[in-house]
Write a protein that holds these residues in place. Sequence first.
Motif, PDB file in Angstrom:
ATOM      1  N   GLY A   1      27.015  24.873  25.290  1.00 38.06           N
ATOM      2  CA  GLY A   1      26.419  24.111  24.204  1.00 38.06           C
ATOM      3  C   GLY A   1      25.112  24.761  23.814  1.00 38.06           C
ATOM      4  O   GLY A   1      24.446  25.396  24.641  1.00 38.06           O
TER       5      GLY A   1
ATOM      6  N   GLN B   1      26.432  23.502  18.425  1.00 38.61           N
ATOM      7  CA  GLN B   1      27.691  24.216  18.633  1.00 38.61           C
ATOM      8  C   GLN B   1      28.171  23.993  20.059  1.00 38.61           C
ATOM      9  O   GLN B   1      27.403  24.092  21.008  1.00 38.61           O
ATOM     10  CB  GLN B   1      27.476  25.701  18.363  1.00 38.61           C
ATOM     11  CG  GLN B   1      28.741  26.500  18.255  1.00 38.61           C
ATOM     12  CD  GLN B   1      28.436  27.938  17.876  1.00 38.61           C
ATOM     13  OE1 GLN B   1      27.768  28.645  18.615  1.00 38.61           O
ATOM     14  NE2 GLN B   1      28.929  28.362  16.718  1.00 38.61           N
ATOM     15  N   LEU B   2      29.458  23.687  20.203  1.00 33.84           N
ATOM     16  CA  LEU B   2      30.098  23.521  21.508  1.00 33.84           C
ATOM     17  C   LEU B   2      31.225  24.527  21.592  1.00 33.84           C
ATOM     18  O   LEU B   2      32.067  24.614  20.689  1.00 33.84           O
ATOM     19  CB  LEU B   2      30.648  22.099  21.660  1.00 33.84           C
ATOM     20  CG  LEU B   2      31.379  21.783  22.960  1.00 33.84           C
ATOM     21  CD1 LEU B   2      30.405  21.807  24.139  1.00 33.84           C
ATOM     22  CD2 LEU B   2      32.055  20.427  22.874  1.00 33.84           C
TER      23      LEU B   2
ATOM     24  N   VAL C   1      32.055  25.719  29.506  1.00 31.61           N
ATOM     25  CA  VAL C   1      31.600  24.867  28.412  1.00 31.61           C
ATOM     26  C   VAL C   1      30.184  25.317  28.060  1.00 31.61           C
ATOM     27  O   VAL C   1      29.295  25.304  28.912  1.00 31.61           O
ATOM     28  CB  VAL C   1      31.596  23.383  28.817  1.00 31.61           C
ATOM     29  CG1 VAL C   1      31.107  22.503  27.669  1.00 31.61           C
ATOM     30  CG2 VAL C   1      32.978  22.952  29.282  1.00 31.61           C
TER      31      VAL C   1
ATOM     32  N   LEU D   1      24.635  17.149  23.275  1.00 31.99           N
ATOM     33  CA  LEU D   1      25.307  17.136  21.980  1.00 31.99           C
ATOM     34  C   LEU D   1      26.034  15.812  21.793  1.00 31.99           C
ATOM     35  O   LEU D   1      26.714  15.338  22.711  1.00 31.99           O
ATOM     36  CB  LEU D   1      26.323  18.275  21.883  1.00 31.99           C
ATOM     37  CG  LEU D   1      25.775  19.693  21.980  1.00 31.99           C
ATOM     38  CD1 LEU D   1      26.912  20.698  22.075  1.00 31.99           C
ATOM     39  CD2 LEU D   1      24.892  20.003  20.788  1.00 31.99           C
TER      40      LEU D   1
ATOM     41  N   LEU E   1      29.042  13.933  20.427  1.00 28.74           N
ATOM     42  CA  LEU E   1      30.408  14.307  20.083  1.00 28.74           C
ATOM     43  C   LEU E   1      30.923  13.447  18.944  1.00 28.74           C
ATOM     44  O   LEU E   1      30.637  12.255  18.877  1.00 28.74           O
ATOM     45  CB  LEU E   1      31.321  14.141  21.299  1.00 28.74           C
ATOM     46  CG  LEU E   1      30.957  14.934  22.542  1.00 28.74           C
ATOM     47  CD1 LEU E   1      31.916  14.590  23.671  1.00 28.74           C
ATOM     48  CD2 LEU E   1      30.974  16.420  22.260  1.00 28.74           C
TER      49      LEU E   1
END
Length: 166
Positions: free
Chosen positions: A59, A64-65, A57, A33, A35
């Motif tokens: 992803g 979506q995180l 965490v 992802l 950022l």
Amino acid sequence: YIEIQHAIPVRVAKASEMQQYLPPELELPNVQLELDRILPLRAILERLKGISSTLYVTGNPNGQLILSTDGNGDSSGVGCSIRTVFDRLTPRMEACRPDASGACTVKVDSKKLAMCLQWQQQTALVSTASMCLVENESLVLHAMLNPPDVGFFTYYIPVHFLSDNP
């Protein structure tokens, strides 16, 4: 005109020691992802690390995180769970495993991840940043400096083993 000089110690390493300085060999990521530079990850992590020493965490290829913590199993004794969701991140699936289609979750040390995000205090220093999740291996944080031809830095954060089926 200003002249700056630094005395930087240099140690010549043997060729046999070169392996110790190379980046680790990893599988292709499950999820990557991009950022947002102004995404307040570090500020949120500073608060979460007081609740739990570990952080999940997650992803997914939809951009979506999810940062989540569970204070119940922690030695701190705090009994709460928190989940923070960041939407609309840019997925970079072309650099991922060909069979990667779903979400990937890694469990990391919250203090280590917060330290790796120190650059968010000076967002002008970084032009782009991406987070790669490699299931049961690593969380990789890669940032390009601003201007881009200056260079980059990469953090390899070890993860806790979660399952036998990576």
